[in-house]
Motif scaffolding. Structure first.
Motif, short mmCIF file in Angstrom:
data_model
loop_
_atom_site.label_atom_id
_atom_site.label_comp_id
_atom_site.label_asym_id
_atom_site.label_seq_id
_atom_site.Cartn_x
_atom_site.Cartn_y
_atom_site.Cartn_z
N ILE A 1 45.07 6.64 50.89
CA ILE A 1 46.51 6.93 50.95
C ILE A 1 46.73 8.28 50.28
O ILE A 1 46.49 8.44 49.08
CB ILE A 1 47.33 5.83 50.23
CG1 ILE A 1 47.01 4.45 50.82
CG2 ILE A 1 48.82 6.12 50.33
CD1 ILE A 1 47.48 3.30 49.96
N ASP A 2 47.16 9.27 51.05
CA ASP A 2 47.26 10.63 50.53
C ASP A 2 48.62 11.23 50.83
O ASP A 2 49.06 11.27 51.98
CB ASP A 2 46.16 11.50 51.14
CG ASP A 2 46.19 12.92 50.62
OD1 ASP A 2 46.49 13.11 49.43
OD2 ASP A 2 45.92 13.84 51.41
N GLY A 3 49.30 11.69 49.77
CA GLY A 3 50.56 12.40 49.95
C GLY A 3 51.65 11.58 50.60
O GLY A 3 52.40 12.10 51.44
N CYS B 1 40.60 3.16 56.97
CA CYS B 1 41.67 3.97 57.56
C CYS B 1 42.21 4.97 56.54
O CYS B 1 41.95 4.86 55.35
CB CYS B 1 42.82 3.08 58.04
SG CYS B 1 42.39 1.94 59.37
N LYS B 2 42.97 5.93 57.06
CA LYS B 2 43.66 6.90 56.21
C LYS B 2 45.12 6.96 56.61
O LYS B 2 45.45 6.97 57.79
CB LYS B 2 43.02 8.28 56.32
CG LYS B 2 43.73 9.35 55.48
CD LYS B 2 43.08 10.70 55.66
CE LYS B 2 43.86 11.78 54.93
NZ LYS B 2 43.83 11.63 53.47
N VAL B 3 46.00 7.01 55.60
CA VAL B 3 47.44 7.17 55.81
C VAL B 3 47.86 8.41 55.03
O VAL B 3 47.58 8.51 53.83
CB VAL B 3 48.21 5.93 55.32
CG1 VAL B 3 49.70 6.11 55.57
CG2 VAL B 3 47.71 4.67 56.01
N ALA B 4 48.53 9.35 55.68
CA ALA B 4 48.88 10.61 55.02
C ALA B 4 50.26 11.10 55.45
O ALA B 4 50.67 10.91 56.61
CB ALA B 4 47.83 11.68 55.32
N VAL C 1 44.14 6.24 46.21
CA VAL C 1 45.51 6.78 46.30
C VAL C 1 45.55 8.14 45.62
O VAL C 1 45.03 8.30 44.50
CB VAL C 1 46.51 5.82 45.63
CG1 VAL C 1 47.92 6.41 45.63
CG2 VAL C 1 46.51 4.47 46.33
N SER C 2 46.16 9.13 46.28
CA SER C 2 46.28 10.46 45.68
C SER C 2 47.63 11.08 46.06
O SER C 2 48.13 10.86 47.17
CB SER C 2 45.14 11.38 46.14
OG SER C 2 45.14 11.52 47.55
N PHE D 1 54.14 11.10 40.47
CA PHE D 1 53.05 11.07 41.44
C PHE D 1 51.85 10.35 40.83
O PHE D 1 51.51 10.55 39.66
CB PHE D 1 52.65 12.49 41.84
CG PHE D 1 53.71 13.23 42.61
CD1 PHE D 1 53.75 13.15 43.99
CD2 PHE D 1 54.68 13.97 41.95
CE1 PHE D 1 54.73 13.81 44.71
CE2 PHE D 1 55.67 14.64 42.66
CZ PHE D 1 55.70 14.55 44.04
N PHE D 2 51.21 9.52 41.67
CA PHE D 2 50.10 8.69 41.21
C PHE D 2 48.79 9.07 41.89
O PHE D 2 48.77 9.42 43.07
CB PHE D 2 50.38 7.20 41.50
CG PHE D 2 51.46 6.60 40.65
CD1 PHE D 2 51.15 5.97 39.46
CD2 PHE D 2 52.79 6.66 41.05
CE1 PHE D 2 52.14 5.40 38.67
CE2 PHE D 2 53.79 6.10 40.27
CZ PHE D 2 53.46 5.48 39.08
N TRP D 3 47.72 8.98 41.10
CA TRP D 3 46.34 9.02 41.60
C TRP D 3 45.62 7.81 41.00
O TRP D 3 45.63 7.62 39.78
CB TRP D 3 45.61 10.28 41.11
CG TRP D 3 45.93 11.55 41.80
CD1 TRP D 3 45.18 12.20 42.73
CD2 TRP D 3 47.07 12.40 41.57
NE1 TRP D 3 45.78 13.38 43.12
CE2 TRP D 3 46.95 13.52 42.41
CE3 TRP D 3 48.20 12.31 40.75
CZ2 TRP D 3 47.88 14.54 42.45
CZ3 TRP D 3 49.14 13.31 40.78
CH2 TRP D 3 48.98 14.42 41.62
#
Length: 279
Positions: free
Chosen positions: A194-196, A170-173, A238-239, A271-273
């Protein structure tokens, strides 16, 4: 030299035999066919749906040039209308009291239960949406409807293990997920992106029991789930995400571990990546 010429001749003849679709043949498709193709595209840039190259192999021009619905909508007025058509999205709007409008649901849980694999759920901005122990067992994309992630908030009340529990890729943004006690996102299997987002664990005397992200996935080759095998293994990516509160950003109890961590310190936030992948 003769062998080289022969090899070049074979290569050129093989390449020339591959049919290259032109734009006129694509534009000649009817609206229903184009909309079906667009439904397999990622709704936002930088995320290519894994099956798009198989689905539109004969229309590779679309797959190469416009690998997401956002860029597809910029081609022309017709494509903009089709790429933004309500049929391609499921929406969550707390103001909706009944299900008379197709594709619009009052809660995230209802939208997830009605979604089909590969659907995108757009969660309306404004206010808080209750999300407690919602299990997601099919590939979905959940996107916040605001311009910024803090405009769309998912709140997990005390007594719940997590807001969202993922058992598929899945994607969560563009979402803010707040957990009063427990974790924001619980990763069981599949590839989670997980983006933004903003992940927050509320400060309280028991915050040492909280973690924004928890992964229990076991990615050993002998114990891969069928979902993980079909999507290339279990992992979390994660980005551009803010992570606040809790004992640690990520807790892993399976066979995955934290890798490739990058951090950017902004004036008001961090902010984490990073990736959580097999050892």
């Amino acid at each position: 030299m003769e062998e080289k010429r022969e090899w070049k001749h074979k290569k050129s003849s093989t390449t020339s035999s591959i049919p290259i679709p032109n734009s006129s043949s694509i534009h000649s498709l009817d609206d229903g066919c184009l909309m079906h193709i667009f439904s397999f595209l990622s709704p936002i840039p930088d995320v290519v749906a894994p099956c798009i190259y198989d689905i539109v192999h004969s229309l590779s021009w679309i797959a190469i040039e416009f690998a997401d619905r956002y860029n597809t909508a910029l081609v022309c007025h017709r494509w903009h209308y089709l790429a933004c058509h309500p049929r391609l999205w499921l929406r969550v709007d707390r103001s909706v009291k009944d299900s008379s409008e197709p594709g619009v649901f009052p809660t995230i849980e209802t939208a997830v239960s009605h979604a089909r694999p590969g659907d995108t759920i757009l969660i309306a901005a404004g206010g808080s949406h209750l999300a407690s122990n919602i299990q997601i067992k099919k590939p979905l994309c959940l996107i916040g409807g605001g311009e910024l992630p803090d405009e769309t908030t998912l709140f997990c009340s005390r007594g719940s293990d997590s807001a969202l529990e993922f058992m598929s890729s899945c994607k969560v943004a563009n979402l803010t997920v707040k957990a009063e006690l427990g974790c924001c996102l619980l990763h069981r299997s599949g590839r989670l992106t997980i983006d933004g987002c903003i992940l927050q664990c509320e400060s309280n005397p028991l915050d040492y029991l909280s973690c924004p992200i928890v992964s229990t996935a076991a990615a050993g080759p002998e114990i891969l789930t069928s979902s993980a095998k079909s999507h290339g293994g279990d992992s979390v990516s994660v980005s551009r995400t803010r992570i606040e509160g809790g004992a640690k950003a990520v807790l892993t109890s399976g066979s995955l571990e934290l890798q490739r961590v990058r951090v950017i310190y902004a004036r008001t936030s961090i902010f984490f990546w990073f990736d959580v992948d097999r050892k």
